[in-house]
Design a protein around this motif. Structure first.
Motif, PDB file in Angstrom:
ATOM      1  N   ASP A   1       0.836  -1.196   0.000  1.00 27.59           N
ATOM      2  CA  ASP A   1       0.000   0.000   0.000  1.00 27.59           C
ATOM      3  C   ASP A   1       0.880   1.260   0.000  1.00 27.59           C
ATOM      4  O   ASP A   1       0.573   2.235  -0.689  1.00 27.59           O
ATOM      5  N   ARG A   2       1.972   1.208   0.739  1.00 28.20           N
ATOM      6  CA  ARG A   2       2.857   2.372   0.841  1.00 28.20           C
ATOM      7  C   ARG A   2       3.510   2.715  -0.492  1.00 28.20           C
ATOM      8  O   ARG A   2       3.728   3.894  -0.809  1.00 28.20           O
ATOM      9  N   VAL A   3       3.820   1.706  -1.298  1.00 28.22           N
ATOM     10  CA  VAL A   3       4.457   1.970  -2.581  1.00 28.22           C
ATOM     11  C   VAL A   3       3.445   2.204  -3.694  1.00 28.22           C
ATOM     12  O   VAL A   3       3.794   2.248  -4.881  1.00 28.22           O
ATOM     13  N   GLY A   4       2.190   2.348  -3.316  1.00 23.67           N
ATOM     14  CA  GLY A   4       1.184   2.786  -4.280  1.00 23.67           C
ATOM     15  C   GLY A   4       0.501   1.711  -5.081  1.00 23.67           C
ATOM     16  O   GLY A   4      -0.029   1.995  -6.165  1.00 23.67           O
ATOM     17  N   ILE A   5       0.472   0.478  -4.599  1.00 27.36           N
ATOM     18  CA  ILE A   5      -0.237  -0.584  -5.298  1.00 27.36           C
ATOM     19  C   ILE A   5      -1.674  -0.649  -4.786  1.00 27.36           C
ATOM     20  O   ILE A   5      -1.896  -0.864  -3.592  1.00 27.36           O
ATOM     21  N   PRO A   6      -2.674  -0.456  -5.650  1.00 26.13           N
ATOM     22  CA  PRO A   6      -4.072  -0.493  -5.206  1.00 26.13           C
ATOM     23  C   PRO A   6      -4.503  -1.914  -4.829  1.00 26.13           C
ATOM     24  O   PRO A   6      -3.924  -2.892  -5.305  1.00 26.13           O
ATOM     25  N   ASN A   7      -5.518  -1.995  -3.959  1.00 21.75           N
ATOM     26  CA  ASN A   7      -6.006  -3.301  -3.500  1.00 21.75           C
ATOM     27  C   ASN A   7      -4.849  -4.167  -3.008  1.00 21.75           C
ATOM     28  O   ASN A   7      -4.667  -5.317  -3.444  1.00 21.75           O
ATOM     29  N   ALA A   8      -4.060  -3.600  -2.104  1.00 21.10           N
ATOM     30  CA  ALA A   8      -2.814  -4.251  -1.671  1.00 21.10           C
ATOM     31  C   ALA A   8      -3.048  -5.639  -1.090  1.00 21.10           C
ATOM     32  O   ALA A   8      -2.250  -6.551  -1.317  1.00 21.10           O
ATOM     33  N   GLY A   9      -4.132  -5.815  -0.360  1.00 17.03           N
ATOM     34  CA  GLY A   9      -4.403  -7.120   0.233  1.00 17.03           C
ATOM     35  C   GLY A   9      -4.592  -8.194  -0.817  1.00 17.03           C
ATOM     36  O   GLY A   9      -4.096  -9.327  -0.685  1.00 17.03           O
ATOM     37  N   GLU A  10      -5.295  -7.847  -1.889  1.00 13.59           N
ATOM     38  CA  GLU A  10      -5.504  -8.805  -2.980  1.00 13.59           C
ATOM     39  C   GLU A  10      -4.223  -9.019  -3.772  1.00 13.59           C
ATOM     40  O   GLU A  10      -3.878 -10.153  -4.136  1.00 13.59           O
TER      41      GLU A  10
END
Length: 329
Positions: free
Chosen positions: A138-147
């Protein structure tokens, strides 16, 4: 004054068992301070990658550090045991490489790959490491990090793969990150996003960054200090503004002259004749002499350069005031 997170002094790299052959890398000196971005530039074959590998303690077989020192986070890399080097990699220094698909494990999810570093270096549980991996994505800007943490590398775009590499590099809160051509394989828009991400992390986390690159535009926008290498030597070292504004070594001037300039359409670019000589056939005296438009007879003798830490130049004619270059505009 801040203590450097990385200090390289008088580094010499050569082949084991070949004392008569010239060193591959010789006399390399530079520091990286906390929160500082330093660029290592030069053509292919100039010694940038070998220097980087030596810092990581990962030189190829038959190559060795013959002399000099590399101090990383207060630890002498050249005297450290293999176990200590494994602790340094990831914990003190992270690495980002130019082709993420060659570095990421295709059989592991990206979340597990990021979490693995924290489990090995920080002793976290698998569950805790997975939670942290999602936070890092999430910190590096990836959306839907959990998925995305449950995805495999081939399921992500090139830009997302590089963001995963950055997340893995900073997973254990290192003091410095070595970024070796981290945007070469990306298109211009994604490249800009990745560079901005690295800049934000540098400011937010106080990361030192050693940026190995051919892209002088990236250097001008991103780095505070520049180390120019040619044929295994550092030929110039200075602050970015000083080096781009008033280059003092002919090689630096030649590199800057070959960069396209905005607003100068239909202008012929300067070309540096010839190529970097291999270590087995180096010219006598200045190694850049056969390609240098300023070369004279004194350049056939060994070069020493000046001793300045502010703007170092490995050219005796420049050091003696006999040669003053004009900046290319």
């Amino acid at each position: 004054m801040n203590t450097p997170v990385l200090s390289v002094r008088d580094l010499v790299i050569d082949f084991e068992g070949r004392p008569a052959q010239p060193a591959l890398v010789q006399g390399v000196n530079f520091d990286v301070l906390p929160g500082q971005s330093v660029a290592l530039i030069g053509e292919s074959g100039c010694g940038k990658t070998l220097t980087s590998l030596a810092i990581l303690g990962l030189l190829p077989p038959r190559m060795r550090v013959a002399s000099g020192s590399i101090v990383l986070g207060g630890v002498d890399v050249l005297r450290a045991s293999e176990r200590k080097l494994r602790d340094l990699r990831g914990r003190t220094i992270g690495a980002i490489f130019q082709e993420p698909m060659s570095s990421l494990n295709p059989t592991m999810t990206v979340g597990d790959q990021i979490g693995e570093s924290r489990r090995l270096h920080l002793g976290e549980s698998r569950r805790s490491a997975r939670v942290k991996a999602v936070e890092l994505l999430d910190r590096v800007g990836i959306p839907n990090a959990g998925e995305r943490a449950r995805a495999y590398p081939h399921e992500l775009s090139g830009g997302m793969q590089q963001r995963v590499m950055i997340a893995a590099a900073i997973a254990c809160d290192p003091a410095i990150v070595l970024a070796d051509e981290p945007t070469t394989a990306l298109d211009a828009t994604v490249q800009a996003d990745i560079l901005q991400l690295l800049e934000d992390l540098r400011k937010d986390l106080g990361l030192g960054i050693l940026f190995v690159t051919h892209d002088l535009g990236v250097v001008a926008d991103f780095c505070e200090q520049v180390v120019v290498m040619y044929a295994g030597h550092v030929v110039e070292r200075a602050g970015t503004d000083a080096l781009f504004g008033t280059p003092r070594h002919p090689y630096t001037e030649a590199l800057l002259g070959a960069v396209p300039q905005a607003g100068r359409a239909r202008t012929m670019l300067s070309v540096v004749p010839g190529r970097v000589p291999p270590s087995g056939s180096l010219p006598e005296g200045c190694r850049f002499r056969p390609r240098c438009g300023y070369a004279l007879e004194p350049c056939r003798h060994a070069q020493h350069g000046n001793t300045s830490d502010v703007h170092f130049t490995f050219c005796d004619r420049v050091a003696d005031g006999d040669l003053v270059l004009g900046s290319k505009s």
